[in-house]
Design a protein around this motif. Structure first.
Motif, short mmCIF file in Angstrom:
data_model
loop_
_atom_site.label_atom_id
_atom_site.label_comp_id
_atom_site.label_asym_id
_atom_site.label_seq_id
_atom_site.Cartn_x
_atom_site.Cartn_y
_atom_site.Cartn_z
N ALA A 1 0.97 8.08 5.15
CA ALA A 1 1.69 7.56 3.97
C ALA A 1 3.12 7.19 4.11
N ARG A 2 3.61 6.50 3.33
CA ARG A 2 5.17 6.23 3.44
C ARG A 2 6.01 7.63 3.28
N GLN B 1 10.62 0.71 10.41
CA GLN B 1 10.10 1.26 9.26
C GLN B 1 9.29 2.66 9.46
N LEU B 2 9.07 2.70 10.74
CA LEU B 2 8.15 3.72 11.21
C LEU B 2 8.73 4.08 12.46
N MET B 3 8.72 5.41 12.89
CA MET B 3 9.04 5.93 14.22
C MET B 3 7.72 6.78 14.73
N LEU B 4 7.93 6.41 16.09
CA LEU B 4 6.75 7.18 16.85
C LEU B 4 7.57 8.05 17.97
N ASP C 1 2.86 -1.37 7.49
CA ASP C 1 3.76 -1.85 6.48
C ASP C 1 3.36 -3.23 5.66
N GLY C 2 2.28 -3.24 5.42
CA GLY C 2 1.47 -4.55 4.60
C GLY C 2 1.06 -5.49 5.79
N HIS C 3 1.28 -5.41 6.84
CA HIS C 3 0.63 -6.53 7.67
C HIS C 3 -0.62 -6.17 8.43
N SER D 1 0.86 -1.23 0.04
CA SER D 1 0.10 -0.18 -0.02
C SER D 1 0.85 1.11 -0.12
N ASP D 2 0.47 2.29 -0.53
CA ASP D 2 1.02 3.47 -0.29
C ASP D 2 1.19 4.10 1.05
#
Length: 256
Positions: A36-37, A171-174, A72-74, A9-10
């Motif tokens: 979004a990414r 892939q993602l930072m919080l 991230d697609g999961h 996904s975007d």
């Protein structure tokens, strides 16, 4: 429960109707959000809005009562608890930096960063050390590798905490109010590291009261109050011309 693979996904992150209550007090009222990414999503709003709880539900420090998440697609059904292996996989994708630094005081700065690489990623000592030094250089603290956290300023400790979160190659930072415990000069050091991360293309969700960061670095602004999203969109547009009276009230206080 196990994670379910979905088509690419975007969007790095999609939240669907997240709810969370404590003892009959509802903190999150069916919050849905898409990030979004490569986007920097800043979340602002008054205390008690549910902002930090939302972040803690994303990486499952808090278990939501209901809702779903695509990261991230999961796909994850958040009404059920994840198995240990899936929970670890999720947290590898999703690094988190807290208000408090949460560093191991008995370890050196370098050890704080090599520890998760060796025990989670399975890197050998030399590989972990090389990666840790590169991360410390990235946050401007390579010369503090052999220091202990207690020997650093608050701003330096928070930058080490960022490097430690990055050590798991997320892939993602919080970020949960990462500068709230710092004076303005030290806060600036941390925000500059976050700005560099944003420019490198890292997807970020940032709960913050740093309005200038939200306006100039953020690409997506979310305003929360009373456990729900009031409005969201382009930061400059919302902060210059909010559509909700509650947003106007909040901004009139924090921007003056």
């Amino acid at each position: 429960m196990t994670a379910e693979q979905k088509p690419a996904s975007d969007y790095m992150l999609e939240l669907g109707a997240i709810t969370k209550s404590y003892g009959g007090n509802t903190i999150l009222h069916g919050v849905s959000l898409r990030v979004a990414r490569g986007e920097v999503c800043s979340i602002i709003g008054p205390s008690g809005a549910g902002k930090s709880t939302l972040l803690r539900c994303i990486n499952l420090i808090e278990q939501p009562d209901s809702g779903n998440m695509l990261m991230d697609g999961h796909y994850f059904d958040l009404s059920q608890k994840l198995g240990k292996s899936d929970l670890m996989a999720l947290r590898r994708k999703c690094g988190m930096v807290f208000q408090s630094f949460n560093l191991f005081p008995h370890m050196t700065v370098l050890q704080n960063i090599t520890f998760p690489q060796r025990h989670v990623l399975g890197k050998d000592e030399d590989s972990a050390r090389e990666s840790a030094l590169a991360l410390l250089d990235r946050v401007g603290l390579k010369n503090k590798a052999d220091s202990h956290p207690g020997q650093l300023s608050g701003g330096q400790q928070q930058r080490v905490a960022i490097a430690r979160a990055l050590a798991l190659e997320p892939q993602l930072m919080l970020f949960d109010e990462p500068t709230s415990a710092l004076d303005p000069e030290l806060a600036h050091e941390v925000l500059e590291v976050m700005r560099e991360l944003a420019e490198s293309g890292m997807t970020m969700v940032v709960v913050t009261h740093a309005m200038n960061f939200a306006r100039t670095v953020g690409s997506h602004l979310v305003v929360m109050a009373d456990g729900a999203i009031l409005e969201e969109g382009v930061p400059e547009e919302i902060m210059s011309n909010p559509s909700k009276e509650r947003t106007r009230q909040f901004l009139s206080v924090v921007e003056h």
